[in-house]
Every structure is written in structure tokens, then in C-alpha cells.
Design an enzyme around this catalytic site. Structure first.
Site, PDB file in Angstrom:
ATOM      1  N   LYS A 249     -18.167  -2.108  -5.795  1.00  0.00           N
ATOM      2  CA  LYS A 249     -19.313  -2.942  -5.370  1.00  0.00           C
ATOM      3  C   LYS A 249     -19.014  -4.392  -5.714  1.00  0.00           C
ATOM      4  O   LYS A 249     -18.786  -4.725  -6.873  1.00  0.00           O
ATOM      5  CB  LYS A 249     -20.589  -2.486  -6.081  1.00  0.00           C
ATOM      6  CG  LYS A 249     -21.773  -3.457  -5.932  1.00  0.00           C
ATOM      7  CD  LYS A 249     -23.036  -2.964  -6.651  1.00  0.00           C
ATOM      8  CE  LYS A 249     -24.147  -4.020  -6.620  1.00  0.00           C
ATOM      9  NZ  LYS A 249     -25.378  -3.600  -7.349  1.00  0.00           N
ATOM     10  N   ASP A 254     -26.535 -11.210  -6.967  1.00  0.00           N
ATOM     11  CA  ASP A 254     -27.641 -10.344  -6.576  1.00  0.00           C
ATOM     12  C   ASP A 254     -28.967 -10.962  -7.010  1.00  0.00           C
ATOM     13  O   ASP A 254     -29.388 -10.805  -8.152  1.00  0.00           O
ATOM     14  CB  ASP A 254     -27.467  -8.946  -7.195  1.00  0.00           C
ATOM     15  CG  ASP A 254     -28.616  -8.006  -6.828  1.00  0.00           C
ATOM     16  OD1 ASP A 254     -29.375  -8.342  -5.889  1.00  0.00           O
ATOM     17  OD2 ASP A 254     -28.734  -6.941  -7.477  1.00  0.00           O
ATOM     18  N   LYS A 261     -35.653 -10.680  -7.752  1.00  0.00           N
ATOM     19  CA  LYS A 261     -35.642 -10.320  -9.175  1.00  0.00           C
ATOM     20  C   LYS A 261     -36.451 -11.349  -9.965  1.00  0.00           C
ATOM     21  O   LYS A 261     -36.562 -12.500  -9.548  1.00  0.00           O
ATOM     22  CB  LYS A 261     -34.196 -10.346  -9.691  1.00  0.00           C
ATOM     23  CG  LYS A 261     -33.371  -9.163  -9.283  1.00  0.00           C
ATOM     24  CD  LYS A 261     -32.008  -9.215  -9.956  1.00  0.00           C
ATOM     25  CE  LYS A 261     -31.151  -8.030  -9.533  1.00  0.00           C
ATOM     26  NZ  LYS A 261     -31.673  -6.731  -9.984  1.00  0.00           N
ATOM     27  N   ASP A 272     -22.495  -8.995 -10.691  1.00  0.00           N
ATOM     28  CA  ASP A 272     -22.786  -7.790  -9.916  1.00  0.00           C
ATOM     29  C   ASP A 272     -21.619  -7.387  -9.004  1.00  0.00           C
ATOM     30  O   ASP A 272     -21.733  -6.478  -8.195  1.00  0.00           O
ATOM     31  CB  ASP A 272     -24.088  -7.998  -9.112  1.00  0.00           C
ATOM     32  CG  ASP A 272     -24.813  -6.694  -8.841  1.00  0.00           C
ATOM     33  OD1 ASP A 272     -24.555  -5.705  -9.540  1.00  0.00           O
ATOM     34  OD2 ASP A 272     -25.642  -6.674  -7.907  1.00  0.00           O
ATOM     35  N   ASP A 331     -33.556  -5.013  -3.340  1.00  0.00           N
ATOM     36  CA  ASP A 331     -32.789  -5.130  -4.578  1.00  0.00           C
ATOM     37  C   ASP A 331     -31.946  -3.877  -4.847  1.00  0.00           C
ATOM     38  O   ASP A 331     -31.092  -3.878  -5.723  1.00  0.00           O
ATOM     39  CB  ASP A 331     -33.752  -5.402  -5.746  1.00  0.00           C
ATOM     40  CG  ASP A 331     -33.039  -5.942  -6.972  1.00  0.00           C
ATOM     41  OD1 ASP A 331     -31.856  -6.331  -6.858  1.00  0.00           O
ATOM     42  OD2 ASP A 331     -33.668  -5.974  -8.049  1.00  0.00           O
ATOM     43  N   GLU A 333     -29.421  -2.886  -3.291  1.00  0.00           N
ATOM     44  CA  GLU A 333     -28.477  -3.281  -2.246  1.00  0.00           C
ATOM     45  C   GLU A 333     -27.070  -2.731  -2.465  1.00  0.00           C
ATOM     46  O   GLU A 333     -26.311  -2.600  -1.509  1.00  0.00           O
ATOM     47  CB  GLU A 333     -28.415  -4.820  -2.158  1.00  0.00           C
ATOM     48  CG  GLU A 333     -27.464  -5.536  -3.139  1.00  0.00           C
ATOM     49  CD  GLU A 333     -27.817  -5.319  -4.605  1.00  0.00           C
ATOM     50  OE1 GLU A 333     -28.985  -4.984  -4.891  1.00  0.00           O
ATOM     51  OE2 GLU A 333     -26.932  -5.463  -5.465  1.00  0.00           O
ATOM     52  N   ARG A 335     -25.917   0.217  -3.184  1.00  0.00           N
ATOM     53  CA  ARG A 335     -25.667   1.467  -2.453  1.00  0.00           C
ATOM     54  C   ARG A 335     -25.541   1.218  -0.949  1.00  0.00           C
ATOM     55  O   ARG A 335     -24.824   1.929  -0.260  1.00  0.00           O
ATOM     56  CB  ARG A 335     -26.774   2.482  -2.792  1.00  0.00           C
ATOM     57  CG  ARG A 335     -28.150   2.054  -2.372  1.00  0.00           C
ATOM     58  CD  ARG A 335     -29.269   2.782  -3.118  1.00  0.00           C
ATOM     59  NE  ARG A 335     -29.476   2.270  -4.467  1.00  0.00           N
ATOM     60  CZ  ARG A 335     -30.380   2.739  -5.319  1.00  0.00           C
ATOM     61  NH1 ARG A 335     -31.143   3.759  -4.983  1.00  0.00           N
ATOM     62  NH2 ARG A 335     -30.514   2.221  -6.525  1.00  0.00           N
TER      63      ARG A 335
HETATM   64  N1  BES Z   1     -27.319  -5.038  -9.667  1.00  0.00           N
HETATM   65  C1  BES Z   1     -28.490  -4.324  -9.945  1.00  0.00           C
HETATM   66  C2  BES Z   1     -28.359  -3.361 -11.117  1.00  0.00           C
HETATM   67  C3  BES Z   1     -28.156  -4.002 -12.474  1.00  0.00           C
HETATM   68  C4  BES Z   1     -29.234  -4.221 -13.304  1.00  0.00           C
HETATM   69  C5  BES Z   1     -26.896  -4.282 -12.933  1.00  0.00           C
HETATM   70  C6  BES Z   1     -29.044  -4.754 -14.564  1.00  0.00           C
HETATM   71  C7  BES Z   1     -26.706  -4.805 -14.183  1.00  0.00           C
HETATM   72  C8  BES Z   1     -27.774  -5.053 -14.996  1.00  0.00           C
HETATM   73  C9  BES Z   1     -28.889  -3.491  -8.727  1.00  0.00           C
HETATM   74  O1  BES Z   1     -28.557  -4.033  -7.489  1.00  0.00           O
HETATM   75  C10 BES Z   1     -30.363  -3.361  -8.763  1.00  0.00           C
HETATM   76  O2  BES Z   1     -31.024  -4.346  -8.643  1.00  0.00           O
HETATM   77  N2  BES Z   1     -30.841  -2.148  -8.951  1.00  0.00           N
HETATM   78  C11 BES Z   1     -32.236  -1.892  -9.026  1.00  0.00           C
HETATM   79  C12 BES Z   1     -32.523  -0.639  -8.245  1.00  0.00           C
HETATM   80  C13 BES Z   1     -33.988  -0.391  -8.001  1.00  0.00           C
HETATM   81  C14 BES Z   1     -34.560  -1.447  -7.101  1.00  0.00           C
HETATM   82  C15 BES Z   1     -34.150   0.979  -7.393  1.00  0.00           C
HETATM   83  C16 BES Z   1     -32.604  -1.723 -10.478  1.00  0.00           C
HETATM   84  O3  BES Z   1     -31.810  -1.177 -11.243  1.00  0.00           O
HETATM   85  O4  BES Z   1     -33.682  -2.173 -10.874  1.00  0.00           O
HETATM   86 ZN    ZN Z   2     -26.976  -5.292  -7.456  1.00  0.00          ZN
HETATM   87 MN    MN Z   3     -30.023  -5.387  -6.778  1.00  0.00          MN
END
Ligand code: BES
Ligand code: ZN
Ligand code: MN
Length: 485
Positions: A249, A254, A261, A272, A331, A333, A335
Site C-alpha cells: 500500500k 492519507d 481525518k 501511509d 478513509d 482507502e 483496501r
Molecule cells: N491509513 C489508515 C490506517 C492507519 C491508522 C494507519 C493509524 C496508521 C495509523 C487507514 O487508511 C484508515 O484510515 N483506516 C480506517 C478504516 C476505517 C475507516 C474503517 C481506520 O483505521 O480508522
Molecule cells: Zn490509509
Molecule cells: Mn485512510
């Protein structure tokens, strides 16, 4: 900085590994008669018991010998020797890197594992000072060389470890770069430079990806002014067999997109692309040590931004696989990027196994903290191979379950699936989403590295910068132990 192996000699600073159960090595008497006894009583006074992490410095001044001696505690001799040796080399560098001295020598445990002390030293010598314009001379490294004094470590032993350190350094560099400097195009250009090492690098632009039907990946990038790219990196060091595919990824920033966020710590989301950095670093390591295996690395590089043209919650995209996805949270994204790269990897390379790495979910930090990456797999053997490789290199992973009940949580009212599960088991539903894009019979594993790719506190000697560079060592070991003859 130079890292080398010699049979004899000393640097200006000489570091010695001491164990709790064996005490201060009597060979030190070769430096100065009665030295080990003298250090024994000094250690007594200074409460130095050779416990892991303890350090005792001693000034010497004999003509031609070292000027300083550093005793470094290694704990008990029955501990994990690989970690003990790495930590020893790392602490020695941490103590001396800006000390004013220019040369450091190390003596380890006297086995061929001692190469790990030099590995630890190299990992600890990493700096990311590109944007520091006001460093004084005293803040800059004085150390120019680190020498492992050993009769039992071969150049070949060391060059493999050195290559692993180079891959880790590259992964750290890519992650530490700010997102205005490292974005898909500049990132791809840096990957392209690795062709000099014998890697074949192909870049797919937006036009090509649209032709291929990679609409899910393109949807993530559509709010960004930067072009989205997929980069394929091929290393052909094996025979005719199908390659192992490593997929990463590469979300260069992000923001969350329209599902923006919260502000605090959003700057961390420059990292990210940590999964892709692990893959790129690993490909460099494999090329540097001329691995006898076929491996292809694929990274999906995008920027996730809010914009008038950004994807919206409610949008439905048709992925390259033909399956449709309802975007319920922009968010989630990662996947959406990986599903198309995973499909492209299978269509193009028919790989014998796929491992993907991604900073995919915050939920994995809730589950495993910063100590283990999450491992998800459809194959027990592949899972065991990755677990073992992680243990060997000290980049550990912990397996979590997959199953149809979790997969059900992705049902959508309007499309084949939605891109989020719900509040429960967030890392597992993310993995279930990815598994929907793995063809039957293909061994696949997913590593969620969101908790281990960077850290804001708890920097250690081995891991001195914000970016940890997690991944290249694990992946290199995984290839070396399972796919090379
Ligand atoms: N890049 C983030 C995940 C992340 C969070 C990485 C904290 C490192 C530290 C990912 O794209 C994301 O935002 N995931 C969301 C998913 C949710 C919206 C289902 C998350 O983990 O909140
Ligand atoms: Zn992300
Ligand atoms: Mn995200």
C-alpha cells in the site's frame, strides 16, 4: 560511514559485549595487564552488572591502543543472541556516533552470528537530517568507521546483512520524506533508479490503469492533483518458476478524503505508504545480495485528498476483478488501492504466493500495539514461514483469524460489497475485503503494519528515526529461507 570486518586491531573506541553470567572478559588483559580485574571492581562500584542495556565507559590511553573502552551489557548468555548482538552494536554506535571519536571497533560473542552486531551498528547509524539546515558540527556524526573484530564472520555473511540494512535504510528514507516531496511521481522516479541494481521497473500511469479497469485504485486518487501510479519491480534471480509477489500500500498521504481525518497527528499519514516502502526496500535488498529467486514487487501509489472531484461516500466502483464496491468511508482507502493491485498481480504474474503489506487499520494498534504486525492468511504454511522469518529478524508478526462470519460484515445493500465492516474487528474485516480479490488456490498473506511502521515515542538504539523501516528484513529472510535453493 564504513562498516567492515577485520581479524585484529582497535578503533579509537572499543566496545565489548559482557554477559551477566560470564562477567568481564579476561581477554581485556591483552590490552593492559590486570585490566579485567580493575574493570571488575569499577563495575562493582558503578553498579554495572552486564544487564541488557547497561553501559560502562572507561578511559584508556596506551600508545597504539583504544582511547576509550565501552562495556555493554548483554544480559544472560541464554537469551535471544541475535537480538543481543544487534542491540550491542546499536548501543555502541549510539554512544559514539557524535562523541567526537571517528572509529569504533566491536568484539562480540566470537561466533559467526557476530555479524549481527555490525547489522545493529548499521541500523543505529541511520540519520534523516535532509531538512535540518542548522545542525552544528557537534550535532553531526563524527564516527567514520565501525569495525567488527572477528575471526569467524565471513565477508559473505556480512554482505547479506549489509544488504538487509540498506533495504531498511531505504524504507526509512521513503517514509521520513515529507509528502510534498515524496508523492507518486517522485516516488516512482526513486524506484526507477533501482534499475541500476539489475531490477526491471515498469510504471503504469492513470491512462493505462483506466484501460485495465483499475477503477477502485483510481477512485482513491481522483481527488488529488498528483497522478496515481502502480509500479512493478521485478527481480529474476531464480529459474523459470513463477515469482513470489510482494504487494504494498503506497498512500503517500492519507487525509481520509471526504471522510476527513481529525487534525491532530494527521502529519503521520505521510507514512501511509509504509507497506510499499517495505516492498521497495526488500526488492533493493534482494537485488544487492543477488538473491537466487524470482520475486516481483508491486506498489499502488496514490494520494487520498478531499476535493470537488474526490470520491464520495456512496460512490460505487467496478474493480479490475469485475466485482463492485460501495464506498461507505473514503478513509478506508488502502483496501481500495490494494484490491486492484492484487488482482493485477495475479493476472500478470500468476504468482506462487502473494504477501501484501499495508498500514491498513488503526484497529490493529488496538489489537497488537506496536510490538507485532497483524498477520492474516489463507495458508498455514505461508503463515508459518512469515512468522518464523519475523522471529529470526526481530520483526515479529502475530496471526489473527479470518472466516465467513467476518466476511458477511462486508455485505452491501447496493453493490457486491462495501469497503467497511463496522465497529467490530476492523482489522479482520479489512483483511476479508482483500481476500475477496485473491483467486482460489493462491497462497496469500496480508500483514497489517499500521502499528509498527513508525513511532512517535520509544525510539531505540536500533531504530533511531520516526520511520522504523519495518519489512525489508522480514521479507528478505522469508525469501531466503523458503524460495532459494
Ligand atoms: N491509513 C489508515 C490506517 C492507519 C491508522 C494507519 C493509524 C496508521 C495509523 C487507514 O487508511 C484508515 O484510515 N483506516 C480506517 C478504516 C476505517 C475507516 C474503517 C481506520 O483505521 O480508522
Ligand atoms: Zn490509509
Ligand atoms: Mn485512510
Amino acid at each position: 560511514m564504513k562498516f567492515e570486518i577485520k581479524d585484529t586491531g582497535f578503533g579509537q573506541v572499543h566496545a565489548v559485549l559482557c554477559y551477566e553470567d560470564t562477567g568481564i572478559p579476561s581477554e581485556l588483559d591483552n590490552l593492559e595487564a590486570g585490566l579485567s580485574a580493575k574493570l571488575g571492581s569499577l563495575a562493582e562500584t558503578a553498579r554495572f552488572k552486564s544487564k541488557s542495556g547497561q553501559v560502562l565507559e572507561y578511559a584508556l590511553g596506551k600508545e597504539g591502543g583504544p582511547l576509550r573502552l565501552i562495556l555493554i551489557g548483554g544480559g544472560k548468555t541464554d537469551g535471544d543472541q541475535a537480538r543481543t548482538l544487534e542491540e550491542f552494536g546499536a548501543v555502541a554506535v549510539k554512544q559514539t556516533i557524535t562523541s567526537g571519536f571517528t572509529s569504533l571497533s566491536l568484539t562480540g560473542a566470537g561466533t559467526n552470528e557476530d555479524a549481527r552486531a555490525l547489522l545493529g551498528a548499521k541500523l543505529a547509524a541511520y540519520r534523516f537530517d535532509t531538512y535540518k539546515t542548522k545542525l552544528t558540527d557537534d550535532q553531526n556524526p563524527s564516527l567514520e568507521s565501525v569495525t567488527l573484530v572477528s575471526g569467524s564472520v565471513s565477508e559473505a555473511d556480512w554482505s547479506a546483512y549489509s544488504a538487509a540494512a540498506e533495504g531498511t535504510w531505504l524504507a526509512r528514507d521513503l517514509m521520513n520524506e515529507p509528502p510534498n516531496v515524496l508523492y507518486p511521481e517522485t516516488y516512482a522516479a526513486r524506484i526507477k533508479e533501482m534499475e541500476a541494481l539489475g531490477l526491471k521497473v515498469t510504471v503504469l500511469g492513470e491512462e493505462k490503469m483506466a484501460e485495465l479497469g483499475m477503477n477502485s485504485l483510481l477512485g482513491v486518487g481522483q481527488g488529488s492533483v498528483r497522478e496515481s501510479l502502480t509500479v512493478c519491480i521485478e527481480w529474476s534471480g531464480g529459474g523459470d518458476e513463477a515469482p513470489v509477489a510482494l504487494v504494498g500500500k503506497g498512500v503517500c498521504f492519507d487525509s481520509g478524503g471526504i471522510s476527513l481525518k481529525p487534525g491532530p497527528n494527521m502529519q503521520d499519514m505521510k507514512g501511509d505508504m509504509g507497506g510499499s516502502a517495505a516492498v521497495v526496500g526488500a526488492m533493493k535488498t534482494l537485488a544487492l545480495r543477488k538473491a537466487k529467486a524470482n520475486v516481483v514487487g508491486l506498489v499502488g501509489l496514490v494520494e487520498n485528498m478531499p476535493d470537488g472531484n474526490a470520491s464520495r461516500p456512496g460512490d460505487i466502483v467496478t474493480t479490475m476483478s469485475g466485482q463492485t464496491v460501495e464506498n461507505q468511508n473514503t478513509d478506508a482507502e488502502g483496501r481500495l488501492v490494494l484490491c486492484d493491485v492484487l488482482w493485477y498481480a495475479q493476472e500478470t504474474y500468476n504468482p506462487r504466493a502473494i504477501v501484501d503489506l499495508a498500514t491498513l487499520t488503526g484497529a490493529i494498534i488496538v489489537s497488537l500495539g506496536h510490538e507485532n504486525a497483524g498477520l492474516f492468511s489463507n495458508d498455514d504454511d505461508l503463515s508459518a514461514q512469515l512468522t518464523d522469518a519475523g522471529k529470526t529478524e526481530g520483526e515479529t508478526v502475530w496471526r489473527l483469524p479470518l472466516g465467513p462470519k467476518y466476511d458477511n460484515l462486508l455485505k452491501s445493500q447496493f453493490a457486491d460489497m462495501k469497503n467497511i465492516g463496522g465497529p467490530a474487528a476492523g482489522s479482520i474485516t479489512a483483511a476479508q475485503f482483500l481476500q475477496r480479490f485473491i483467486k482460489d488456490g493462491t497462497p496469500w498473506a496480508h500483514l497489517d503494519i499500521a502499528g509498527v511502521a513508525w513511532k512517535s515515542t520509544d525510539k531505540s538504539a536500533m531504530d533511531p528515526s520516526w520511520a522504523s523501516g519495518f519489512g525489508p528484513r522480514l521479507l528478505d529472510r522469508f525469501i531466503k529461507d523458503n524460495y532459494e535453493s
